[in-house]
Design a protein around this motif. Sequence first.
Motif, PDB file in Angstrom:
ATOM      1  N   GLY A  99       0.959  -1.246  -0.038  1.00 42.47           N
ATOM      2  CA  GLY A  99      -0.107  -0.059  -0.008  1.00 42.47           C
ATOM      3  C   GLY A  99       0.805   1.172   0.023  1.00 42.47           C
ATOM      4  O   GLY A  99       0.632   2.476   0.667  1.00 42.47           O
ATOM      5  N   ARG A 106      10.098   9.958  -2.538  1.00 46.31           N
ATOM      6  CA  ARG A 106      10.402   8.219  -2.785  1.00 46.31           C
ATOM      7  C   ARG A 106      11.096   7.953  -4.141  1.00 46.31           C
ATOM      8  O   ARG A 106      11.562   6.961  -4.189  1.00 46.31           O
ATOM      9  N   LYS A 145       2.139   5.781  11.894  1.00 47.76           N
ATOM     10  CA  LYS A 145       3.146   4.763  11.799  1.00 47.76           C
ATOM     11  C   LYS A 145       4.312   5.395  11.128  1.00 47.76           C
ATOM     12  O   LYS A 145       4.209   6.064  10.082  1.00 47.76           O
ATOM     13  N   ASP A 189      -4.161   5.237   6.427  1.00 48.06           N
ATOM     14  CA  ASP A 189      -4.599   5.453   5.032  1.00 48.06           C
ATOM     15  C   ASP A 189      -6.261   5.067   5.050  1.00 48.06           C
ATOM     16  O   ASP A 189      -6.595   4.407   5.579  1.00 48.06           O
TER      17      ASP A 189
HETATM   18  N1  GLN Z   1       0.477   4.536   1.816  1.00 52.19           N
HETATM   19  C1  GLN Z   1       1.306   4.730   2.895  1.00 52.19           C
HETATM   20  C2  GLN Z   1       2.652   5.131   2.858  1.00 52.19           C
HETATM   21  O1  GLN Z   1       2.867   4.773   1.697  1.00 52.19           O
HETATM   22  C3  GLN Z   1       1.175   3.804   4.092  1.00 52.19           C
HETATM   23  C4  GLN Z   1       1.559   2.465   3.810  1.00 52.19           C
HETATM   24  C5  GLN Z   1       1.700   1.512   4.861  1.00 52.19           C
HETATM   25  O2  GLN Z   1       1.518   1.915   5.939  1.00 52.19           O
HETATM   26  N2  GLN Z   1       1.774   0.164   4.702  1.00 52.19           N
HETATM   27  O3  GLN Z   1       3.365   5.778   3.291  1.00 52.19           O
END
Ligand code: GLN
Length: 256
Positions: A99, A106, A145, A189
């Motif tokens: 995800g 990046r 996170k 998300d």
């Molecule tokens: N989409 C978010 C990111 O790329 C979170 C991805 C995740 O926590 N796996 O930072």
Amino acid sequence: MKKLFKLLVALAMVMCLAACGSSSSSSDSSDAKTYTIATDTTFAPFEFADDAGEMVGIDMDLIRAIAEDQGIAIKINSVGFDAAMTAVESGEADGMIAGMTINDARKEKYDFSDPYYTSGVTLAVRADSNIKGYEDLKGKTVVAKTSTSGYEFADSIAKKYGFSIKVVEQSSVMYEDLKNGEVDALFEDTPVIKYAIATGQQDFKLPCENESPCEYGFAVKKGENAELLAAFNKGLANLKANGKYDEIVDKYTKVD
Ligand code: GLN
């Protein structure tokens, strides 16, 4: 004459290589590369362990279907989001699907596939919370996170609204912290937290809008594993064309 000889030798080498190539790809040779794909631990409906402990979800079904479509072997390593990025950077993993938001920062470190899912970030609070917007976060603690776009968004408004951020490694820990009253809100998300609420796993609500609209992509280390990236894109296009992509997404998002 010398030139002609060189040319003949070169030609013979090319033919030999072509022959070797076709013989090894037509047989089930055991030296065929197995790509290691890193992923997050708990990020349903994209990746999570089912009752048998197997990693399932949109990302997992997608990468397996793409591997099958493209005739490549893969091995899934569920290590966590930040750890997956580190694994790709160090070469420990060949690619990651988690995800992962495609963004310019990046792109300096990773090459991304074509986008495969539209997403964003949102604030979540307990269902009985009085928090109705970012203004109500003054003096409170939110959890996010490590290294995620949820954390980045929280960090970008933390000063303005006067809240502090607790950083953890896993979404499951964020949910526990919010449930237990350890924190007052979390940033996650949007499709992920919506899924947790819709499936009845969490008694949370979303007082704010979707922020930082984004697309998810499969990633490899910048400048490396170009063939894996190309296979992902080709496989994704095939699955979109033959209906398998929709089937996978529906399987995990149609909650009844
Ligand atoms: N989409 C978010 C990111 O790329 C979170 C991805 C995740 O926590 N796996 O930072």
